[in-house]
Structure formats: C-alpha cells, structure tokens
Design a protein around this motif. Structure first.
Motif, PDB file in Angstrom:
ATOM      1  N   MET A   1       0.845  -1.199   0.000  1.00  0.00           N
ATOM      2  CA  MET A   1       0.000   0.000   0.000  1.00  0.00           C
ATOM      3  C   MET A   1       0.878   1.245   0.000  1.00  0.00           C
ATOM      4  O   MET A   1       1.846   1.354   0.741  1.00  0.00           O
ATOM      5  N   GLU A   2       0.537   2.176  -0.855  1.00  0.00           N
ATOM      6  CA  GLU A   2       1.236   3.442  -0.891  1.00  0.00           C
ATOM      7  C   GLU A   2       0.762   4.292   0.275  1.00  0.00           C
ATOM      8  O   GLU A   2      -0.417   4.367   0.580  1.00  0.00           O
ATOM      9  N   ILE A   3       1.703   4.964   0.941  1.00  0.00           N
ATOM     10  CA  ILE A   3       1.357   5.791   2.093  1.00  0.00           C
ATOM     11  C   ILE A   3       0.490   6.971   1.681  1.00  0.00           C
ATOM     12  O   ILE A   3      -0.184   7.588   2.506  1.00  0.00           O
ATOM     13  N   THR A   4       0.472   7.286   0.381  1.00  0.00           N
ATOM     14  CA  THR A   4      -0.355   8.407  -0.083  1.00  0.00           C
ATOM     15  C   THR A   4      -1.800   8.007  -0.356  1.00  0.00           C
ATOM     16  O   THR A   4      -2.658   8.859  -0.545  1.00  0.00           O
ATOM     17  N   ASP A   5      -2.030   6.695  -0.394  1.00  0.00           N
ATOM     18  CA  ASP A   5      -3.379   6.193  -0.702  1.00  0.00           C
ATOM     19  C   ASP A   5      -4.216   6.206   0.571  1.00  0.00           C
ATOM     20  O   ASP A   5      -4.522   5.170   1.156  1.00  0.00           O
ATOM     21  N   LEU A   6      -4.616   7.389   1.020  1.00  0.00           N
ATOM     22  CA  LEU A   6      -5.284   7.543   2.315  1.00  0.00           C
ATOM     23  C   LEU A   6      -6.625   8.240   2.164  1.00  0.00           C
ATOM     24  O   LEU A   6      -6.799   9.126   1.310  1.00  0.00           O
ATOM     25  N   VAL A  45     -11.052   3.578   9.335  1.00  0.00           N
ATOM     26  CA  VAL A  45      -9.588   3.557   9.225  1.00  0.00           C
ATOM     27  C   VAL A  45      -9.165   2.110   9.002  1.00  0.00           C
ATOM     28  O   VAL A  45      -9.570   1.220   9.745  1.00  0.00           O
ATOM     29  N   ARG A  46      -8.366   1.896   7.975  1.00  0.00           N
ATOM     30  CA  ARG A  46      -7.902   0.539   7.697  1.00  0.00           C
ATOM     31  C   ARG A  46      -6.800   0.133   8.677  1.00  0.00           C
ATOM     32  O   ARG A  46      -5.928   0.933   9.011  1.00  0.00           O
ATOM     33  N   ALA A  47      -6.870  -1.121   9.098  1.00  0.00           N
ATOM     34  CA  ALA A  47      -5.867  -1.635  10.042  1.00  0.00           C
ATOM     35  C   ALA A  47      -4.480  -1.594   9.445  1.00  0.00           C
ATOM     36  O   ALA A  47      -3.486  -1.350  10.151  1.00  0.00           O
ATOM     37  N   GLU A  48      -4.351  -1.811   8.147  1.00  0.00           N
ATOM     38  CA  GLU A  48      -3.030  -1.811   7.523  1.00  0.00           C
ATOM     39  C   GLU A  48      -2.402  -0.418   7.571  1.00  0.00           C
ATOM     40  O   GLU A  48      -1.170  -0.286   7.623  1.00  0.00           O
ATOM     41  N   ALA A  52       1.165   0.391   9.386  1.00  0.00           N
ATOM     42  CA  ALA A  52       2.251   1.100   8.702  1.00  0.00           C
ATOM     43  C   ALA A  52       2.750   2.258   9.544  1.00  0.00           C
ATOM     44  O   ALA A  52       3.965   2.508   9.639  1.00  0.00           O
ATOM     45  N   MET A  53       1.818   2.983  10.176  1.00  0.00           N
ATOM     46  CA  MET A  53       2.220   4.108  11.019  1.00  0.00           C
ATOM     47  C   MET A  53       3.019   3.613  12.223  1.00  0.00           C
ATOM     48  O   MET A  53       4.066   4.164  12.567  1.00  0.00           O
ATOM     49  N   LEU A  54       2.517   2.574  12.890  1.00  0.00           N
ATOM     50  CA  LEU A  54       3.130   2.121  14.137  1.00  0.00           C
ATOM     51  C   LEU A  54       4.506   1.511  13.912  1.00  0.00           C
ATOM     52  O   LEU A  54       5.391   1.626  14.752  1.00  0.00           O
ATOM     53  N   VAL A  55       4.690   0.885  12.772  1.00  0.00           N
ATOM     54  CA  VAL A  55       5.945   0.172  12.529  1.00  0.00           C
ATOM     55  C   VAL A  55       6.956   1.034  11.780  1.00  0.00           C
ATOM     56  O   VAL A  55       8.161   0.977  12.049  1.00  0.00           O
ATOM     57  N   ASP A  56       6.466   1.883  10.868  1.00  0.00           N
ATOM     58  CA  ASP A  56       7.391   2.542   9.947  1.00  0.00           C
ATOM     59  C   ASP A  56       7.560   4.038  10.147  1.00  0.00           C
ATOM     60  O   ASP A  56       8.590   4.600   9.783  1.00  0.00           O
ATOM     61  N   VAL A  57       6.568   4.728  10.678  1.00  0.00           N
ATOM     62  CA  VAL A  57       6.614   6.187  10.701  1.00  0.00           C
ATOM     63  C   VAL A  57       7.345   6.682  11.952  1.00  0.00           C
ATOM     64  O   VAL A  57       6.929   6.391  13.074  1.00  0.00           O
ATOM     65  N   PRO A  58       8.438   7.413  11.807  1.00  0.00           N
ATOM     66  CA  PRO A  58       9.159   7.914  12.981  1.00  0.00           C
ATOM     67  C   PRO A  58       8.472   9.151  13.554  1.00  0.00           C
ATOM     68  O   PRO A  58       7.662   9.796  12.896  1.00  0.00           O
ATOM     69  N   SER A  59       8.817   9.474  14.790  1.00  0.00           N
ATOM     70  CA  SER A  59       8.287  10.688  15.406  1.00  0.00           C
ATOM     71  C   SER A  59       9.077  11.892  14.913  1.00  0.00           C
ATOM     72  O   SER A  59      10.205  11.765  14.422  1.00  0.00           O
TER      73      SER A  59
END
Length: 491
Positions: A1-6, A45-48, A52-59
């Motif tokens: 999933m692309e992070i822009t596909d929101l 809100v999709r679980a995926e 993606a936020m919890l695992v990949d997005v830094p603060s």
C-alpha cells in the motif's frame, strides 16, 4: 500500500501520530461502538494503515509519537505479530471489524477502553506500561497467555464472551494464564461468559474481582491454579456460576469472598486445596451451592459462618490459626460430619487447636468429646460398648463431675441398704463396729481400705449388691484414670 493512498480520516490520524495528538472521529461522545459496523467512510480507518504508522513512521524531532484515536471503525486485521511498537497505542471507543493479532508483539502501552472487538489474540504480548481493556466488549476469546505487563491490566466493567444466548466458546473467554503482571489485575464489575483462566499467573500487586460476574454453568468459571498474588485476591460480591478453582494458590494477604454467591450445584463450587492464604473471608456470603474442597490448605484466618458451608465439604488436612466469628463448638462441629471421607480425626484436632488459641478451653474439650464419640462409631461392638460406658460415666474424662455423681449415687444406695440390714461378721468377736458408710466406701474404692469389707460378708441379695458396688467402683476408677491420663497428655 502506498502511504499516499489515504482517506481523509486516515490522513488526520497520520498527521496527528508523530506528535502524539488525539483524533476524535465521534459525532457524539455517547456514540455506541457496538453500532460501528454502520459507520461510514468518514469514520473508517484501515488496520493496515495503522500498522504502517506504528511500525514505519518515525516521530518528529522534539515530539513523542503516539496513536490516540477515538470512535473509529477499524477494518481488516490489525496485524502486529512479533512487531515492536515504540510508542503507546490508544484506540478508544473503536469498533474492530476483525480480531487484532498482537501475538509476540512489544508495545509501550495498549489502551482499548470502550472498544468493541470480535476477539483479541495477544499471547506472549509484552507491554511496558499498561494494558487497558476497561469497558471493552469482546465477543470472542481474549488470548493473553504468557503476556508480560510491566504495570497493571485493567478489565474493569469489561464484557467478555458471547453473552446470554450466544454460542459457547471452544476456549476460555479470557486466557491470562502464565502471565506476569507488574502491579495489579484490576477487574471490578468484570462480566465473563465462559472460562476465565489465570492459572500459573504471577501478579506483583493485587487481583481485584469485586462485583464481577463469572458465568459458566456446569464448567470452570475461574481457573486460577498456582496463581501467585503478592498482596490480596479480592472478589467481594462475586457472582460465579461454575467452578472456582484456586488449587495451589499463594495469597499472603486476603482471599476475600465476602458477600459472594458461588454456585455449581452438580460439582465443586470452590476448590482451594493445597493453597497458602493469609486470610480467607467468606463473611456474609450466600450459602454455597456445590462442594467445597479445602483439603491441605494453609490459612492464618478462616472467616466463615456455619450457614455458608454446603452439604458436602472436603477439609481433611485444612489448617488454620484462627476461626471467625467465634462461636460455640456445637455450631462448628456439624461441618466435620459433612466430610465425605468419613471419620477424619485431623479436623477435630485442628478445631480444638483453634479454640485453644482463642483461650476457649471449654469449647476445646467439647470438640475432643465429640471426636471420641465420632470415633466410637468406627469400632467393633465390644469396643463401642466400653466407649458407651466411658461416655455415660465420666464423658471420656471430659465430664469428671459425672463420676462424682455416680459415686455419690452408689454410695448413698449402698449406705442406705446396709444400714437397713447389717451384713453378718465373719468373726463376731473380732470384727470392728459396722459402719454402713465406710463399708460401702470399702466396696467402691479398689485401693483404699477401712477394714470393713474384710470383716463382714453380706448374703443373698445384699451380696449381689456388694458385687455391683465393687464392679461399679472398678469401672469408675478405670474410666477416671483414663480421663486423667488423657488430660495430662493434652497438657
């Protein structure tokens, strides 16, 4: 999933996450998450995306990231299996379409307060701070076996299991077995339809099940074998339909079941065998429906009224230092008759020790007296006959005044009879003056002699009376000696 596909809702969550800001998608603070299946895209809100936020997005620099979301419909599976989440996750009043999979995950804090879920798979989950399931409604199994929580687990007012009329689960509704909890398991007013499993769990503080309802008729409602609680296990006003199994539990403080209602009429209602507990409280509890097994349990204090005990109890090997409330022995003794193993002397000895520890020696003697009477029923007929004789004469040595009464009666009978008709002297010229009182004493007392018995020889019916006095004296002397010996051995 692309992070822009929101979607717009997902974009709001993504923008707030790096700063730990809250996103509230609720239209009204009183929105019911149980109706979340009908919520539209603006609250979906999709679980995926969350994964993606919890695992990949830094603060962001200088900010503390965190997921803080209210009132969302979460579609898909929130799959964090074996993942590491460095920030707190707070999903309040959310509706989960599918069961989250957090098996083996590591999370700073997990809050699902007021949310509705079809289940929760989180075996061996590691939570650094807190796991909060307050007011959650979970229709499927909550799997937390082997979890490690640094702080507390909150389950207060949560509803777990399918509920009334729903299909029975094939596994426990709540599995928290072999878990390690740093502080408390806080679950007042918890409602569970199905088994609650806590066996082998270690809790650093207390377990609080006050006002909880555990519903599994005919099965095990609470399975907590070998649970270790650092302070108290509270379950005041607990309503349990099904077996409560606390075998081998270690609770140094209170195991408090005051005002509880335990019901499992066809089997064990409470099993706390081989447990080590500071104080077991069943104060003002409803009469227990089912069998109670406290065999080999070790208690400092047992607080229970006689009317709380059921018809079938197992208490062989139960030890306790104090029994409250302090009641006459006659009100405590019927319990020992309900022991299904038959006559077991240990229960009488333990009750005797409790009364002596309380300074009530009279009650202790009553218990010992009852023990000997109960033991008599297990003996052959000739031993039972001798026991009955000891009972009637001196009460097995616990009723010494009975012996004095029998002696006085025999002495009066003999003295009156021989005063009416003196027995003839064996040697008329040498015999001392006849005294009916001391002659009767000579016959009754097998050791002391006053010279009367050897000087006179009664005849006919008076001879048989003399035999009766001699036999009565020997019986009384023997039983008194046995009673004195038993009293000295107790001392």
């Amino acid at each position: 999933m692309e992070i822009t596909d929101l979607t717009p809702a997902e974009r709001r969550v993504l923008q707030a996450f790096p700063k730990g800001e809250a996103v509230d998608l609720r239209e009204d603070p009183d929105d019911d998450p149980a109706l979340g299946a009908s919520w539209g895209p603006e609250r979906t809100v999709r679980a995926e995306v969350l994964r993606a936020m919890l695992v990949d997005v830094p603060s962001r620099d200088g900010e503390i990231a965190g997921l803080k979301l209210w009132g969302a419909r979460i579609t898909g599976v929130l799959d964090l299996k074996y993942g590491t989440v460095e920030c707190p996750v707070r999903l309040r009043a959310c509706h989960f379409e599918k069961t989250p999979d957090l098996y083996g995950a590591q999370i700073r804090a997990l809050v699902l307060t007021d949310s509705v879920l079809p289940g929760l798979t989180a075996g061996t989950l590691r939570v650094d701070i807190v796991l909060r399931l307050t007011c959650c409604r979970v229709t499927g199994p909550v799997r937390l076996a082997g979890a490690q929580v640094g702080g507390a687990i909150f389950l207060n007012r949560a509803h777990l299991g399918p509920g009334d009329g729903g299909p029975d689960l094939d596994e426990p509704a709540l599995s928290l077995n072999h878990a390690t909890v740093g502080t408390d398991v806080w679950a007042p007013s918890l409602v569970v339809h199905g088994e609650t499993r806590l066996n082998g769990t270690t809790v650093g503080g207390q377990v609080n099940l006050d006002d909880a309802t555990l519903h599994r008729p005919g099965g095990t409602a609470l399975h907590a074998e070998n649970i270790v609680v650092a302070t108290d296990l509270r379950a005041m006003r607990l309503r349990a339909e099904g077996r409560i199994n606390l075998t081998g539990a270690a609770v140094p403080g209170q195991l408090n079941l005051a005002y509880a209602r335990l019901s499992n009429p066809e089997g064990l209602a409470l099993r706390a065998s081989s447990c080590v507990v500071g104080e077991l409280w069943l104060r003002s509890a409803a009469p227990i429906e089912g069998t109670v097994n406290l065999r080999r349990a070790q208690l400092d204090l047992l607080h229970i009224s006689p009317e709380v005990w059921p018809e079938r109890v197992l208490v062989d090997g139960l030890t306790y230092g104090r029994l409250d409330p302090h009641l006459p022995a006659e009100q405590r003794l019927p319990l020992l008759e309900r022991e299904t193993g038959g006559y077991l002397p240990f229960g009488y000895e333990q009750l005797t020790c409790a009364y002596r520890a309380a300074g009530d020696e009279a009650a202790a003697r009553t218990v010992q007296f009852a023990k000997l009477r109960r033991h008599r029923r297990t003996l052959p007929w000739y031993a039972r006959a001798w026991g009955h004789l000891q009972d009637v004469t001196v009460g097995y040595g616990f009723r010494p005044m009975r012996a004095a009464g029998w002696l006085a009666a025999l002495l009066l009978t003999g003295a009156l009879a021989f005063a009416i008709k003196h027995p003839p002297a064996l040697k008329p010229g040498e015999a001392p003056e006849f005294n009916p009182l001391f002659y009767t004493l000579d016959l009754l007392l097998p050791i002391i002699g006053f010279g009367q018995e050897t000087a006179y020889a009664p005849q006919g019916a008076y001879q048989w009376l003399a035999y009766l006095l001699i036999i009565g004296g020997w019986v009384l002397a023997t039983t008194i000696a046995a009673g004195v010996s038993r009293s000295l051995s107790r001392q």
